[in-house]
Structure formats: structure tokens, C-alpha cells
Design a protein around this motif. Structure first.
Motif, PDB file in Angstrom:
ATOM      1  N   MET A   1       0.832  -1.164   0.000  1.00  0.00           N
ATOM      2  CA  MET A   1       0.000   0.000   0.000  1.00  0.00           C
ATOM      3  C   MET A   1       0.883   1.236   0.000  1.00  0.00           C
ATOM      4  O   MET A   1       2.022   1.186   0.451  1.00  0.00           O
TER       5      MET A   1
ATOM      6  N   GLN B   1       3.553  -1.309   4.733  1.00  0.00           N
ATOM      7  CA  GLN B   1       3.082  -2.699   4.767  1.00  0.00           C
ATOM      8  C   GLN B   1       1.561  -2.803   4.817  1.00  0.00           C
ATOM      9  O   GLN B   1       0.972  -3.650   4.168  1.00  0.00           O
ATOM     10  N   ASN B   2       0.933  -1.951   5.639  1.00  0.00           N
ATOM     11  CA  ASN B   2      -0.508  -2.061   5.860  1.00  0.00           C
ATOM     12  C   ASN B   2      -1.047  -0.747   6.425  1.00  0.00           C
ATOM     13  O   ASN B   2      -0.300   0.207   6.608  1.00  0.00           O
ATOM     14  N   ARG B   3      -2.345  -0.726   6.717  1.00  0.00           N
ATOM     15  CA  ARG B   3      -2.969   0.497   7.225  1.00  0.00           C
ATOM     16  C   ARG B   3      -2.435   0.914   8.587  1.00  0.00           C
ATOM     17  O   ARG B   3      -2.341   2.094   8.884  1.00  0.00           O
TER      18      ARG B   3
ATOM     19  N   TYR C   1      -4.558   6.981   0.868  1.00  0.00           N
ATOM     20  CA  TYR C   1      -4.015   5.626   0.922  1.00  0.00           C
ATOM     21  C   TYR C   1      -4.475   4.897  -0.334  1.00  0.00           C
ATOM     22  O   TYR C   1      -5.667   4.862  -0.628  1.00  0.00           O
TER      23      TYR C   1
ATOM     24  N   SER D   1      -3.818   1.240  -2.833  1.00  0.00           N
ATOM     25  CA  SER D   1      -3.222  -0.096  -2.900  1.00  0.00           C
ATOM     26  C   SER D   1      -2.103  -0.100  -3.944  1.00  0.00           C
ATOM     27  O   SER D   1      -2.008   0.800  -4.787  1.00  0.00           O
ATOM     28  N   GLU D   2      -1.265  -1.123  -3.889  1.00  0.00           N
ATOM     29  CA  GLU D   2      -0.190  -1.244  -4.873  1.00  0.00           C
ATOM     30  C   GLU D   2      -0.756  -1.387  -6.281  1.00  0.00           C
ATOM     31  O   GLU D   2      -0.194  -0.881  -7.240  1.00  0.00           O
TER      32      GLU D   2
ATOM     33  N   GLU E   1       8.234  -3.493  -2.036  1.00  0.00           N
ATOM     34  CA  GLU E   1       8.250  -2.688  -0.825  1.00  0.00           C
ATOM     35  C   GLU E   1       9.663  -2.543  -0.272  1.00  0.00           C
ATOM     36  O   GLU E   1       9.941  -1.629   0.465  1.00  0.00           O
TER      37      GLU E   1
END
Length: 102
Positions: free
Chosen positions: A1, A45-47, A71, A73-74, A98
């Protein structure tokens, strides 16, 4: 993300210019890279990790102007179209990875 920070900050007085420099340096210190003028981006990595950077950015917000975080997503980031210009060397090197070990 990805976390994208977009901002428009006034730069008329010396104090406003100082606030701009402090804010921009805080983004760089937190691993953000310039995507375009006043648009900086960072892979997370994440939210939960994104929220950590959001809280760090809040510590350096200038008193005036506009700052927005998005935000994505990839997949969404990878689908971004460059209509004029080229992708930066860093975008080409990192792509949707990442972590890059050189």
C-alpha cells in the motif's frame, strides 16, 4: 500500500517558508519521496503502518495551507498513468516492491 501526501502551503513570508521547509524535511525524514512537486509518496506494509506515518506527519503540520493524505493499494498505484513526462528512476527501480536490497 502507498501513502500519498499532497499539500499546498503558502510561501509569502519568511515564517511561511520556514514552515514549508520543516514540513517537507519531515516527509523526507519519514521516508517519503517526491512524486511531483508538492506530492510525496511512501510504501507501507498495511494500514496500521500508514497510521503511524499519519501521526508523525501531524506533528509537523504548518498552521496554514492544505495537507491531504491518500491511501492507495499497490494495484491502484501501479495502474497510475503518466500522461506527460516519465516515471522517476526510483519508481522504475522499486516498482511495486516494498523493499529493495542493493
Amino acid at each position: 500500500m502507498r501513502v500519498m501526501c499532497m499539500f499546498d502551503l503558502p510561501m509569502e513570508t519568511s515564517n511561511e517558508k520556514r514552515n514549508y521547509r520543516i514540513f517537507r524535511k519531515s516527509l523526507l525524514k519519514n521516508g517519503f519521496t517526491m512524486l511531483q512537486y508538492s506530492i510525496y509518496c511512501r510504501a507501507v506494509q498495511n494500514r496500521a503502518a500508514a497510521k503511524k506515518y499519519e501521526n508523525d506527519i501531524k506533528n509537523y503540520l504548518p498552521p496554514h495551507g492544505e495537507v491531504r493524505l491518500v491511501y492507495v493499494s499497490e494495484k491502484q498505484y501501479g495502474d497510475m498513468q503518466v500522461l506527460v513526462g516519465n516515471r522517476s528512476k526510483q519508481e522504475l527501480l522499486v516498482g511495486n516492491k516494498e523493499l529493495v536490497v542493493i
